[in-house]
Design a protein around this motif. Structure first.
Motif, PDB file in Angstrom:
ATOM      1  N   ARG A 132     -23.812 -14.352 122.374  1.00 15.01           N
ATOM      2  CA  ARG A 132     -25.220 -14.116 121.820  1.00 15.01           C
ATOM      3  C   ARG A 132     -25.358 -14.299 120.515  1.00 15.01           C
ATOM      4  NH1 ARG A 132     -27.272 -10.269 125.517  1.00 15.01           N
ATOM      5  NH2 ARG A 132     -28.985  -9.865 123.970  1.00 15.01           N
ATOM      6  N   ARG A 133     -24.333 -14.868 119.656  1.00 13.63           N
ATOM      7  CA  ARG A 133     -24.518 -15.070 118.141  1.00 13.63           C
ATOM      8  C   ARG A 133     -24.737 -13.777 117.367  1.00 13.63           C
ATOM      9  NH1 ARG A 133     -28.053 -20.651 118.033  1.00 13.63           N
ATOM     10  NH2 ARG A 133     -26.646 -21.915 119.263  1.00 13.63           N
ATOM     11  N   LEU A 134     -24.043 -12.904 117.742  1.00 15.72           N
ATOM     12  CA  LEU A 134     -24.056 -11.431 117.078  1.00 15.72           C
ATOM     13  C   LEU A 134     -22.927 -11.228 116.323  1.00 15.72           C
ATOM     14  CD1 LEU A 134     -25.092  -9.598 120.314  1.00 15.72           C
ATOM     15  CD2 LEU A 134     -26.774 -10.034 118.182  1.00 15.72           C
ATOM     16  N   THR A 135     -22.995 -10.717 115.067  1.00 15.18           N
ATOM     17  CA  THR A 135     -22.096 -10.573 114.278  1.00 15.18           C
ATOM     18  C   THR A 135     -20.997  -9.268 114.468  1.00 15.18           C
ATOM     19  OG1 THR A 135     -23.498  -9.648 112.625  1.00 15.18           O
ATOM     20  CG2 THR A 135     -23.249 -11.898 112.364  1.00 15.18           C
ATOM     21  N   GLY A 136     -21.246  -8.437 115.283  1.00 18.07           N
ATOM     22  CA  GLY A 136     -20.540  -7.094 115.414  1.00 18.07           C
ATOM     23  C   GLY A 136     -21.338  -6.181 116.148  1.00 18.07           C
ATOM     24  N   VAL A 137     -20.646  -5.060 116.233  1.00 20.06           N
ATOM     25  CA  VAL A 137     -21.154  -3.725 116.673  1.00 20.06           C
ATOM     26  C   VAL A 137     -21.601  -3.103 115.537  1.00 20.06           C
ATOM     27  CG1 VAL A 137     -20.568  -1.424 117.603  1.00 20.06           C
ATOM     28  CG2 VAL A 137     -19.737  -3.865 118.673  1.00 20.06           C
ATOM     29  N   ASP A 138     -23.006  -2.394 115.708  1.00 20.78           N
ATOM     30  CA  ASP A 138     -23.591  -1.704 114.719  1.00 20.78           C
ATOM     31  C   ASP A 138     -23.302  -0.144 114.905  1.00 20.78           C
ATOM     32  OD1 ASP A 138     -25.548  -3.625 113.368  1.00 20.78           O
ATOM     33  OD2 ASP A 138     -26.120  -4.030 115.379  1.00 20.78           O
ATOM     34  N   ASP A 191      -8.814   0.678 118.692  1.00 20.45           N
ATOM     35  CA  ASP A 191      -9.067  -0.865 118.942  1.00 20.45           C
ATOM     36  C   ASP A 191     -10.570  -1.239 118.619  1.00 20.45           C
ATOM     37  OD1 ASP A 191      -6.445  -1.077 119.745  1.00 20.45           O
ATOM     38  OD2 ASP A 191      -6.811  -1.197 121.567  1.00 20.45           O
ATOM     39  N   SER A 192     -11.412  -0.292 119.057  1.00 26.60           N
ATOM     40  CA  SER A 192     -12.841  -0.727 118.810  1.00 26.60           C
ATOM     41  C   SER A 192     -13.334  -0.827 117.480  1.00 26.60           C
ATOM     42  CB  SER A 192     -13.798   0.335 119.449  1.00 26.60           C
ATOM     43  OG  SER A 192     -13.539   0.389 120.784  1.00 26.60           O
ATOM     44  N   MET A 193     -12.470  -0.212 116.272  1.00 20.14           N
ATOM     45  CA  MET A 193     -12.977  -0.448 115.148  1.00 20.14           C
ATOM     46  C   MET A 193     -12.789  -1.992 114.853  1.00 20.14           C
ATOM     47  SD  MET A 193     -11.379   3.063 112.856  1.00 20.14           S
ATOM     48  CE  MET A 193      -9.931   3.021 113.594  1.00 20.14           C
ATOM     49  N   LYS A 194     -12.094  -2.678 115.227  1.00 19.99           N
ATOM     50  CA  LYS A 194     -11.941  -4.015 115.175  1.00 19.99           C
ATOM     51  C   LYS A 194     -13.353  -4.631 115.331  1.00 19.99           C
ATOM     52  CE  LYS A 194      -7.270  -4.048 116.401  1.00 19.99           C
ATOM     53  NZ  LYS A 194      -6.189  -4.462 117.533  1.00 19.99           N
ATOM     54  N   LEU A 195     -14.310  -4.143 116.150  1.00 16.89           N
ATOM     55  CA  LEU A 195     -15.430  -4.957 116.654  1.00 16.89           C
ATOM     56  C   LEU A 195     -16.639  -4.447 115.659  1.00 16.89           C
ATOM     57  CD1 LEU A 195     -15.113  -4.025 120.242  1.00 16.89           C
ATOM     58  CD2 LEU A 195     -14.630  -6.437 119.099  1.00 16.89           C
ATOM     59  N   LEU A 196     -16.357  -3.444 114.668  1.00 16.85           N
ATOM     60  CA  LEU A 196     -17.504  -2.819 113.841  1.00 16.85           C
ATOM     61  C   LEU A 196     -17.701  -3.953 112.611  1.00 16.85           C
ATOM     62  CD1 LEU A 196     -16.503   0.770 113.583  1.00 16.85           C
ATOM     63  CD2 LEU A 196     -17.958  -0.522 115.345  1.00 16.85           C
ATOM     64  N   TRP A 234     -19.841  -4.630 109.015  1.00 12.18           N
ATOM     65  CA  TRP A 234     -20.338  -3.918 107.729  1.00 12.18           C
ATOM     66  C   TRP A 234     -21.294  -3.241 107.834  1.00 12.18           C
ATOM     67  CZ3 TRP A 234     -24.031  -3.322 104.210  1.00 12.18           C
ATOM     68  CH2 TRP A 234     -23.786  -2.819 103.037  1.00 12.18           C
ATOM     69  N   GLY A 235     -21.177  -1.978 107.404  1.00  7.10           N
ATOM     70  CA  GLY A 235     -22.466  -0.951 107.439  1.00  7.10           C
ATOM     71  C   GLY A 235     -22.539  -0.121 108.778  1.00  7.10           C
ATOM     72  N   ALA A 236     -21.521  -0.344 109.922  1.00  4.96           N
ATOM     73  CA  ALA A 236     -21.477   0.308 111.013  1.00  4.96           C
ATOM     74  C   ALA A 236     -21.470   1.766 111.008  1.00  4.96           C
ATOM     75  CB  ALA A 236     -20.441  -0.295 112.112  1.00  4.96           C
ATOM     76  N   LYS A 237     -22.031   2.356 112.013  1.00  4.25           N
ATOM     77  CA  LYS A 237     -21.979   3.802 112.113  1.00  4.25           C
ATOM     78  C   LYS A 237     -20.981   4.308 113.356  1.00  4.25           C
ATOM     79  CE  LYS A 237     -26.474   4.037 110.264  1.00  4.25           C
ATOM     80  NZ  LYS A 237     -27.996   4.555 110.374  1.00  4.25           N
ATOM     81  N   ILE A 238     -20.096   5.248 113.153  1.00  7.71           N
ATOM     82  CA  ILE A 238     -19.266   5.579 114.054  1.00  7.71           C
ATOM     83  C   ILE A 238     -19.624   7.202 114.522  1.00  7.71           C
ATOM     84  CG2 ILE A 238     -16.812   6.358 114.569  1.00  7.71           C
ATOM     85  CD1 ILE A 238     -15.854   4.202 112.506  1.00  7.71           C
TER      86      ILE A 238
END
Length: 346
Positions: free
Chosen positions: A216-222, A235-240, A242-246
């Motif tokens: 989908r040409r997406l850079t990561g999880v927001d 493991d999911s932190m590998k997908l976040l 820059w600037g993501a929210k947990i």
């Protein structure tokens, strides 16, 4: 009246008997109106949440004095009102959240804590709404401020809070990735219009999601929505990105994960702890606005409540077993014996 009474901390899934930690009392006192603004509600249905299960095990942050009647979110019909009650009348359908006490035929609440259930809303669905959907609405809308086009990753997506999170994520216009276990749960999530579903029983979650993001040409999880904790969170932190929210929702895995502060610093992550019930004490107006919006969405059909298991009060141990054994898909409910509503018991 009938009420489920916790006499001692212990396993609530064992068969109810004179020696079990929880017992069914047939002569529990009817709660009295304790103020001019109090309302007595005849309970129609009440949720069985993972937090209720933990509380009976003595593993929850709130520990009522023994003995106590467990239970939190519920719906019902107004049975009597205090002399200064102005917002409700006898016969009104309402829902609410209590610190404990909803596993009973009747409960008393102050009128400011009750919400009118809109016409056309099913009372069992209304009882399932406050904790699960309230948690996700507060987390995603109020705390993370999820925006259209952002990528939302939901762990434990087929549980009560998980299903609510994916629905609210879609309402917000997010690209929703859901992680669940088993084909039945995957098919349900797909039917709800989730953008991508991963079966953690058979697929490598991280590699699968990475491929979806690449396609989908997406850079990561927001935004990461995590009611699971443990290895899934790590493991999911590998997908976040820059600037993501947990969003730290809970620890159904039984393991509290460690989020490395140095990585959070470098990646500019924001970590939100979300204990929804504490808003009732610290910021009740936000909670009230949230529930009002959710009830409006429910009345308009924008959200749906999936109930996989329904039990009578006398079968409460089976309801807790469904939670313990991870059998629930969506919500587990207790519906009172006095109701004529058909049951769909599993």
């Amino acid at each position: 009246m009938e009420a489920l009474l916790c006499r001692e901390i212990g396993d609530p899934t064992v068969p109810l008997s004179s020696s079990s930690p929880i017992v069914l009392s047939h002569s529990h006192p009817v709660p009295e109106l304790n103020s001019p603004t109090s309302v007595r509600v005849r309970v129609w249905a009440t949720s069985v949440n993972f937090a209720n299960y933990l509380q009976l095990l003595g593993q929850y942050q709130e520990k009522p004095s023994l003995p106590f009647v467990p239970g939190s979110d519920y719906s019902g019909v107004v049975e009597s009102v205090g002399e200064r009650v102005s917002r409700f009348r006898i016969g009104d359908k309402v829902c609410s959240l209590a610190a404990y006490g909803s596993f009973a035929e009747m409960i008393v609440a102050d009128e400011k804590d009750l919400f009118l259930v809109p016409n056309g809303c099913d009372l069992v669905a209304a009882a399932a709404l406050p904790v699960a959907f309230g948690t996700s609405h507060m987390a995603l809308v109020h705390r993370a401020q999820l925006k259209a086009g952002q990528v939302l990753l939901v762990l434990g997506a087929a549980g009560g809070v998980g299903l609510s999170a994916v629905q609210i994520g879609k309402i917000c216009g997010a690209i929703v990735i859901a992680v669940a276990r088993g084909n039945e749960k995957v098919e349900l999530l797909q039917s709800m219009g989730v953008d991508h579903v991963v079966d953690s029983n058979t697929e490598n979650v991280i590699e699968n999601v990475k491929q979806f993001l690449k396609n989908r040409r997406l850079t990561g999880v927001d935004v990461l929505y995590d009611p699971v904790g443990g290895k899934a969170m790590k493991d999911s932190m590998k997908l976040l990105k820059w600037g993501a929210k947990i969003l730290v929702i809970g620890f159904a895995s039984g393991e509290v994960p460690v989020i490395p502060a140095n990585i959070a610093l470098v990646k500019n992550w924001t970590i939100h702890g979300l204990y929804w019930g504490s808003y009732k004490i610290h910021d009740p107006r936000v909670l009230e606005d949230s529930l009002k919006e959710l009830l409006s969405w429910l009345s308009k059909g924008l959200i749906t409540i999936h109930i996989s298991h329904s039990y009578r009060l006398s079968e409460a141990n089976l309801a807790f077993a469904a939670i313990k054994d991870r059998k629930a898909i969506g919500k587990v409910m207790v519906v009172m014996e006095t109701n004529t509503q058909p049951m769909s018991k599993f």
